[in-house]
Design an enzyme around this catalytic site. Structure first.
Site, PDB file in Angstrom:
ATOM      1  N   LYS A   1      63.140  11.930  13.049  1.00 23.06           N
ATOM      2  CA  LYS A   1      63.528  13.113  13.836  1.00 23.06           C
ATOM      3  C   LYS A   1      63.308  12.886  15.334  1.00 23.06           C
ATOM      4  O   LYS A   1      64.138  13.253  16.164  1.00 23.06           O
ATOM      5  CB  LYS A   1      62.760  14.345  13.372  1.00 23.06           C
ATOM      6  N   GLY A   2      62.156  12.271  15.672  1.00 24.76           N
ATOM      7  CA  GLY A   2      61.879  12.050  17.091  1.00 24.76           C
ATOM      8  C   GLY A   2      62.893  11.110  17.713  1.00 24.76           C
ATOM      9  O   GLY A   2      63.504  11.412  18.751  1.00 24.76           O
TER      10      GLY A   2
ATOM     11  N   ASN B   1      64.605  25.974  11.049  1.00 22.46           N
ATOM     12  CA  ASN B   1      65.744  26.457  10.264  1.00 22.46           C
ATOM     13  C   ASN B   1      65.201  27.569   9.352  1.00 22.46           C
ATOM     14  O   ASN B   1      64.010  27.914   9.420  1.00 22.46           O
ATOM     15  CB  ASN B   1      66.445  25.320   9.500  1.00 22.46           C
TER      16      ASN B   1
ATOM     17  N   THR C   1      67.989  27.977  13.307  1.00 22.15           N
ATOM     18  CA  THR C   1      69.257  27.331  12.961  1.00 22.15           C
ATOM     19  C   THR C   1      69.591  27.640  11.495  1.00 22.15           C
ATOM     20  O   THR C   1      68.716  27.621  10.631  1.00 22.15           O
ATOM     21  CB  THR C   1      69.189  25.800  13.199  1.00 22.15           C
ATOM     22  N   LEU C   2      70.879  27.939  11.267  1.00 26.91           N
ATOM     23  CA  LEU C   2      71.298  28.409   9.939  1.00 26.91           C
ATOM     24  C   LEU C   2      72.420  27.553   9.358  1.00 26.91           C
ATOM     25  O   LEU C   2      73.280  28.051   8.640  1.00 26.91           O
ATOM     26  CB  LEU C   2      71.797  29.861  10.053  1.00 26.91           C
TER      27      LEU C   2
ATOM     28  N   GLY D   1      75.556  28.851  11.823  1.00 27.47           N
ATOM     29  CA  GLY D   1      75.296  28.834  13.265  1.00 27.47           C
ATOM     30  C   GLY D   1      73.813  28.947  13.559  1.00 27.47           C
ATOM     31  O   GLY D   1      72.974  28.424  12.829  1.00 27.47           O
TER      32      GLY D   1
ATOM     33  N   ALA E   1      70.582  14.716  10.801  1.00 34.08           N
ATOM     34  CA  ALA E   1      70.412  14.680  12.261  1.00 34.08           C
ATOM     35  C   ALA E   1      71.164  15.784  13.005  1.00 34.08           C
ATOM     36  O   ALA E   1      71.156  15.806  14.236  1.00 34.08           O
ATOM     37  CB  ALA E   1      70.766  13.316  12.851  1.00 34.08           C
ATOM     38  N   ALA E   2      71.799  16.707  12.275  1.00 37.78           N
ATOM     39  CA  ALA E   2      72.493  17.805  12.972  1.00 37.78           C
ATOM     40  C   ALA E   2      71.462  18.661  13.713  1.00 37.78           C
ATOM     41  O   ALA E   2      71.665  19.050  14.873  1.00 37.78           O
ATOM     42  CB  ALA E   2      73.280  18.650  11.979  1.00 37.78           C
ATOM     43  N   GLY E   3      70.331  18.943  13.047  1.00 35.91           N
ATOM     44  CA  GLY E   3      69.267  19.713  13.709  1.00 35.91           C
ATOM     45  C   GLY E   3      68.700  18.932  14.891  1.00 35.91           C
ATOM     46  O   GLY E   3      68.377  19.501  15.936  1.00 35.91           O
ATOM     47  N   ASP E   4      68.610  17.613  14.735  1.00 33.31           N
ATOM     48  CA  ASP E   4      68.055  16.791  15.820  1.00 33.31           C
ATOM     49  C   ASP E   4      68.972  16.817  17.041  1.00 33.31           C
ATOM     50  O   ASP E   4      68.506  16.947  18.178  1.00 33.31           O
ATOM     51  CB  ASP E   4      67.871  15.340  15.342  1.00 33.31           C
TER      52      ASP E   4
HETATM   53  O1  RIB Z   1      66.419  14.838  10.733  1.00 30.77           O
HETATM   54  C1  RIB Z   1      66.888  13.708  10.075  1.00 30.77           C
HETATM   55  C2  RIB Z   1      65.810  12.671   9.980  1.00 30.77           C
HETATM   56  O2  RIB Z   1      64.770  13.156   9.158  1.00 30.77           O
HETATM   57  C3  RIB Z   1      66.227  11.368   9.341  1.00 30.77           C
HETATM   58  O3  RIB Z   1      66.772  10.465  10.277  1.00 30.77           O
HETATM   59  C4  RIB Z   1      64.965  10.887   8.659  1.00 30.77           C
HETATM   60  O4  RIB Z   1      64.431   9.721   9.201  1.00 30.77           O
HETATM   61  C5  RIB Z   1      63.980  12.057   8.726  1.00 30.77           C
HETATM   62  O5  RIB Z   1      63.029  11.867   9.682  1.00 30.77           O
END
Ligand code: RIB
Length: 311
Positions: free
Chosen positions: A38-39, A182, A218-219, A223, A247-250
């Site tokens: 995530k980071g 979320n 986030t939903l 949206g 990774a959409a949230g990221d």
């Molecule tokens: O948010 C998606 C991520 O969550 C992935 O890339 C995975 O590594 C986990 O950390």
């Protein structure tokens, strides 16, 4: 500058017709190994969106660790503060993506769990140069707490993406400027049901009473909602065909951070983040799916080609 304190993982991804139930085996396809965490996803997204970005975290002394560092560096992220731990392996995530685009993720944090508050004590210089800090919960909570304190001491705006969710104490809430759970994370943080928008609103207000300054929930395909003490505003998602929501949230969080670091309003930043999130779900993988700033600038033309009528 945007700084990201958090995890770096190698994602081991398999596509499958559906996510298996406990005890079930399903036949999948298309195994891929892609940079994630995530980071690192948030740092990579911020750099691709044009922000000067630094990543603070840890990998193991192994080939996955060096691949993750190299990949971030190639995308323009400053990796000077990514430590290499001798005694721990690089974090990995086992991910199943089903045909709907939804996923199930299990993380073995490895070196991420060895990224300690002590490690941060040598990193004060980057906090001094930062405008916004993004942090998640794939590193130890005491590291998150220290990062939030250091950010506050340096007048850095703090965004906590509480994923994966754990219960948080009042000090953490009070150090966060923008909290972005979320709906399932909100349920755990508030201890309240979040199964519909009215309940999300009530749970969100509960967290605001605990001291959270600004809350964006986030939903997914519905949206996101900005919940204030006396206000609530829904920002609907764009209608696109999701092939992989990883990774959409990221990318949403990174876009928020980039836009806020440029001095944009929260409202405009949420609108920008909504576009970035929509583009991310139309591509496979974590860092492989993150859009470039030029692509987002062309969003209207892109959406004309990618919108679907019904979801
Ligand atoms: O948010 C998606 C991520 O969550 C992935 O890339 C995975 O590594 C986990 O950390």
């Amino acid at each position: 500058m945007v700084i990201v304190v958090g995890s770096l993982n190698m994602d081991l991804v398999v596509r499958a017709p559906k996510i298996p139930r406990p005890g079930e085996t399903v036949l999948g396809s298309d195994f891929k190994q892609v940079p994630g965490g995530k980071g690192a996803n948030q740092a990579d997204a911020a750099a691709k969106l044009g922000a000067e970005t630094a990543m603070l975290g840890a990998v193991g002394r192994d080939s996955m660790g060096s691949q993750l560092i190299r990949s971030l560096e190639n995308d323009g992220v400053n990796v000077d503060k990514v430590l290499v731990k001798d005694s721990l392996p690089t974090g990995v995530a086992a991910i199943v993506v089903e045909d709907s685009g939804n996923n199930a993720i299990t993380v073995a944090p490895g070196a991420n769990s060895g990224f300690t508050p002590d490690d941060l004590s040598d990193m004060d210089d980057v906090f001094k140069r930062a405008k916004v800090m993004l942090v998640q919960l794939e590193t130890p909570i005491e590291t998150v707490r220290t990062a939030l304190r250091m950010a506050k001491e340096n007048n850095v705006t703090t965004i906590l993406n509480p994923a994966p969710a754990i219960e948080l104490d009042d000090e953490i809430f009070s150090l966060v400027d923008i909290l972005t759970p979320n709906e399932t994370e909100l349920e755990l943080l508030s201890g309240m049901d979040t199964s519909n928008i009215e309940r999300v609103e009530a749970a969100g207000k509960h967290l605001i009473q605990k001291g959270v300054s600004r809350l964006i929930v986030t939903l997914g395909s519905q949206g996101s909602i900005h919940i204030g003490n006396n206000s609530i505003r829904l920002y609907p998602a764009y209608n696109v065909k999701a092939v992989d929501t990883t990774a959409a949230g990221d990318s949403y969080n990174a876009a928020l951070a980039v836009s806020i670091s440029k001095g944009e309003s929260l409202e405009d930043s949420i609108k920008f983040a909504t576009k970035v999130g929509a583009m991310t779900v139309t591509k496979h993988g974590a860092q492989t799916s993150l859009p470039l700033v030029e692509e987002v600038e062309d969003f209207d033309a892109w959406y004309e080609k990618n919108k679907v009528e019904e979801r």
